[in-house]
Design an enzyme around this catalytic site. Sequence first.
Site, PDB file in Angstrom:
ATOM      1  N   SER A  75     -14.419  58.957  -5.811  1.00  0.00           N
ATOM      2  CA  SER A  75     -13.991  60.119  -6.600  1.00  0.00           C
ATOM      3  C   SER A  75     -13.175  61.120  -5.769  1.00  0.00           C
ATOM      4  O   SER A  75     -13.439  62.328  -5.802  1.00  0.00           O
ATOM      5  CB  SER A  75     -15.199  60.802  -7.258  1.00  0.00           C
ATOM      6  OG  SER A  75     -15.872  59.911  -8.118  1.00  0.00           O
ATOM      7  N   GLY A 103     -25.901  66.291 -14.389  1.00  0.00           N
ATOM      8  CA  GLY A 103     -25.788  66.346 -15.848  1.00  0.00           C
ATOM      9  C   GLY A 103     -26.671  65.310 -16.522  1.00  0.00           C
ATOM     10  O   GLY A 103     -27.406  65.606 -17.479  1.00  0.00           O
ATOM     11  N   LEU A 123     -26.004  74.058  12.779  1.00  0.00           N
ATOM     12  CA  LEU A 123     -25.435  73.152  11.757  1.00  0.00           C
ATOM     13  C   LEU A 123     -24.162  73.775  11.190  1.00  0.00           C
ATOM     14  O   LEU A 123     -24.117  74.977  10.922  1.00  0.00           O
ATOM     15  CB  LEU A 123     -26.432  72.974  10.606  1.00  0.00           C
ATOM     16  CG  LEU A 123     -25.907  72.189   9.391  1.00  0.00           C
ATOM     17  CD1 LEU A 123     -25.876  70.686   9.680  1.00  0.00           C
ATOM     18  CD2 LEU A 123     -26.757  72.452   8.143  1.00  0.00           C
ATOM     19  N   ARG A 135     -26.763  70.667 -19.321  1.00  0.00           N
ATOM     20  CA  ARG A 135     -26.229  70.223 -18.025  1.00  0.00           C
ATOM     21  C   ARG A 135     -26.424  71.265 -16.918  1.00  0.00           C
ATOM     22  O   ARG A 135     -26.733  70.935 -15.776  1.00  0.00           O
ATOM     23  CB  ARG A 135     -24.728  69.896 -18.158  1.00  0.00           C
ATOM     24  CG  ARG A 135     -24.444  68.672 -19.026  1.00  0.00           C
ATOM     25  CD  ARG A 135     -22.939  68.433 -19.108  1.00  0.00           C
ATOM     26  NE  ARG A 135     -22.336  68.239 -17.805  1.00  0.00           N
ATOM     27  CZ  ARG A 135     -22.326  67.075 -17.146  1.00  0.00           C
ATOM     28  NH1 ARG A 135     -22.837  65.992 -17.699  1.00  0.00           N
ATOM     29  NH2 ARG A 135     -21.770  66.990 -15.959  1.00  0.00           N
ATOM     30  N   ASP A 180     -24.038  63.742  -6.952  1.00  0.00           N
ATOM     31  CA  ASP A 180     -23.737  63.404  -8.352  1.00  0.00           C
ATOM     32  C   ASP A 180     -25.013  63.152  -9.154  1.00  0.00           C
ATOM     33  O   ASP A 180     -26.025  62.723  -8.603  1.00  0.00           O
ATOM     34  CB  ASP A 180     -22.827  62.165  -8.386  1.00  0.00           C
ATOM     35  CG  ASP A 180     -22.166  61.979  -9.739  1.00  0.00           C
ATOM     36  OD1 ASP A 180     -22.026  62.974 -10.488  1.00  0.00           O
ATOM     37  OD2 ASP A 180     -21.786  60.830 -10.055  1.00  0.00           O
ATOM     38  N   HIS A 182     -27.646  71.415 -12.828  1.00  0.00           N
ATOM     39  CA  HIS A 182     -26.934  71.988 -11.674  1.00  0.00           C
ATOM     40  C   HIS A 182     -27.834  72.985 -10.937  1.00  0.00           C
ATOM     41  O   HIS A 182     -27.826  73.064  -9.710  1.00  0.00           O
ATOM     42  CB  HIS A 182     -25.644  72.685 -12.130  1.00  0.00           C
ATOM     43  CG  HIS A 182     -24.622  71.757 -12.714  1.00  0.00           C
ATOM     44  ND1 HIS A 182     -24.266  70.575 -12.108  1.00  0.00           N
ATOM     45  CD2 HIS A 182     -23.862  71.832 -13.849  1.00  0.00           C
ATOM     46  CE1 HIS A 182     -23.337  69.961 -12.847  1.00  0.00           C
ATOM     47  NE2 HIS A 182     -23.079  70.706 -13.905  1.00  0.00           N
ATOM     48  N   GLU A 189     -10.616  67.597  -9.778  1.00  0.00           N
ATOM     49  CA  GLU A 189     -10.696  67.071 -11.149  1.00  0.00           C
ATOM     50  C   GLU A 189     -11.767  67.802 -11.982  1.00  0.00           C
ATOM     51  O   GLU A 189     -11.702  67.818 -13.211  1.00  0.00           O
ATOM     52  CB  GLU A 189     -11.000  65.570 -11.126  1.00  0.00           C
ATOM     53  CG  GLU A 189      -9.842  64.698 -10.643  1.00  0.00           C
ATOM     54  CD  GLU A 189      -9.559  64.793  -9.139  1.00  0.00           C
ATOM     55  OE1 GLU A 189     -10.500  65.118  -8.372  1.00  0.00           O
ATOM     56  OE2 GLU A 189      -8.410  64.554  -8.750  1.00  0.00           O
TER      57      GLU A 189
HETATM   58  C1  IPE Z   1     -17.733  63.796  -7.933  1.00  0.00           C
HETATM   59  O1  IPE Z   1     -18.540  63.701  -9.061  1.00  0.00           O
HETATM   60  C2  IPE Z   1     -17.486  65.238  -7.593  1.00  0.00           C
HETATM   61  C3  IPE Z   1     -18.640  66.007  -7.120  1.00  0.00           C
HETATM   62  C4  IPE Z   1     -19.831  65.531  -6.897  1.00  0.00           C
HETATM   63  C5  IPE Z   1     -18.384  67.389  -6.868  1.00  0.00           C
HETATM   64  P1  IPE Z   1     -17.905  63.499 -10.516  1.00  0.00           P
HETATM   65  O2  IPE Z   1     -19.058  63.422 -11.455  1.00  0.00           O
HETATM   66  O3  IPE Z   1     -16.898  64.549 -10.783  1.00  0.00           O
HETATM   67  O4  IPE Z   1     -17.173  62.091 -10.358  1.00  0.00           O
HETATM   68  P2  IPE Z   1     -16.693  61.056 -11.468  1.00  0.00           P
HETATM   69  O5  IPE Z   1     -15.954  61.825 -12.512  1.00  0.00           O
HETATM   70  O6  IPE Z   1     -17.925  60.427 -12.039  1.00  0.00           O
HETATM   71  O7  IPE Z   1     -15.857  60.077 -10.725  1.00  0.00           O
HETATM   72  C1  IPE Z   2     -22.474  66.483  -9.936  1.00  0.00           C
HETATM   73  O1  IPE Z   2     -23.179  66.212 -11.102  1.00  0.00           O
HETATM   74  C2  IPE Z   2     -22.096  67.932  -9.810  1.00  0.00           C
HETATM   75  C3  IPE Z   2     -20.659  68.182  -9.999  1.00  0.00           C
HETATM   76  C4  IPE Z   2     -19.743  67.292 -10.180  1.00  0.00           C
HETATM   77  C5  IPE Z   2     -20.253  69.574  -9.985  1.00  0.00           C
HETATM   78  P1  IPE Z   2     -22.435  65.897 -12.455  1.00  0.00           P
HETATM   79  O2  IPE Z   2     -22.221  67.177 -13.185  1.00  0.00           O
HETATM   80  O3  IPE Z   2     -21.201  65.109 -12.248  1.00  0.00           O
HETATM   81  O4  IPE Z   2     -23.529  65.032 -13.196  1.00  0.00           O
HETATM   82  P2  IPE Z   2     -23.299  63.731 -14.068  1.00  0.00           P
HETATM   83  O5  IPE Z   2     -22.516  62.769 -13.239  1.00  0.00           O
HETATM   84  O6  IPE Z   2     -22.564  64.159 -15.289  1.00  0.00           O
HETATM   85  O7  IPE Z   2     -24.675  63.244 -14.350  1.00  0.00           O
HETATM   86 MG    MG Z   3     -20.847  63.095 -12.156  1.00  0.00          MG
END
Ligand code: IPE
Ligand code: IPE
Ligand code: MG
Length: 248
Positions: free
Chosen positions: A197, A24, A132, A34, A21, A38, A68
Amino acid sequence: MPIPDSIDPDRIPRHVAIIMDGNGRWAKQQGKPRLYGHGVGVVSVQEIVECATEWGVEVLTLYAFSTENWKRPVDEVGGLMGLLKNYLLKELAKMVKNSIRLTCIGDIAKLPGDVRQVLEDTMRETAANSRLTLNLALSYGGRAELIQAIRKIAEDVSKGVLDVSAIDERLIDSHLYTAELPDPDLLIRTGGEARLSNFLLWQASYAEIYFTDTMWPDFREQAFASAIDEFQGRERRFGKTSAQVEGG
Ligand code: IPE
Ligand code: IPE
Ligand code: MG
C-alpha cells in the site's frame, strides 16, 4: 514491559516499520463505528511504542495515514486527524520522560493547520531525545516521496550543480523523507492483507516482511514479540548464499 525470554536482546531489529491496518474491520466485528476502531488502535500504538522503547528498537515507523487515505469520507479523515492531535498532546510528557524523539515523513503541508502546529511543537520539544525515534508516516506515499526526490535531483542537474554520474543509491537516500534513518529491518503489516500500500517502496528493499491476520487494535505486546521472534529466526542473505552469510 521487559524483553520477553523468547527474544534475543542482542539481535533486536534496529528499525521496525508497521502498517497498522484493520481498525475499521475490527470495529465492524464489534458492531461499532470505524472511528471506535481507530480509537482503540491508539491504545495499541501506546503499547507498541512502550515495548519498542524498552526492548531497544532504535527507530519505529508507524504508517498512520497514507496519501490515498485522503479519499476516505470527510468525517473519518477528520476523526483520524483529531485522534492524532490528541495523541500528540497526551504523549508529549511521556516522550520527554522516556527520551523518545518524534519525527515524521510525508506531505505534512496537507495536514490541517492545528494538527501541523502540534506536530511541529512535539518534534521541536523532543528533538534532542535519543532513546527511540518514533517516526510517524502522515500523508505519506512512497511514490510521492520518490517524485519529490527525483524533482530535486533533476533541478540540481539542470542547474549544473550535479553531474548525472553522481546519482547513486546514497544520493537518492539523501533526498528521501527518511534521509537520516536506517532502512527498516522488519516491516509488519497487521489486518490480514499482504500488500505494501505505497509504504517505504525504496527503503523496504531488504526488509523482512511479516504479515499477520491480527487486527491492529488487537496487536499488543505478545503479538509484537512474536513478530520479532520470527524476524530473529530468518536468515538475511542480501543476495549472497547461505554459506557466505554463515561464514561471516
Ligand atoms: C494502509 O492501509 C495505510 C495505513 C495503514 C495508514 P489501507 O487500509 O489504507 O490500505 P489498503 O487500501 O487496504 O491498501
Ligand atoms: C488502518 O485501519 C488505519 C488507517 C488506514 C488510517 P483501516 O481504517 O484501514 O481499517 P480497515 O482496513 O478498513 O479494517
Ligand atoms: Mg485498511
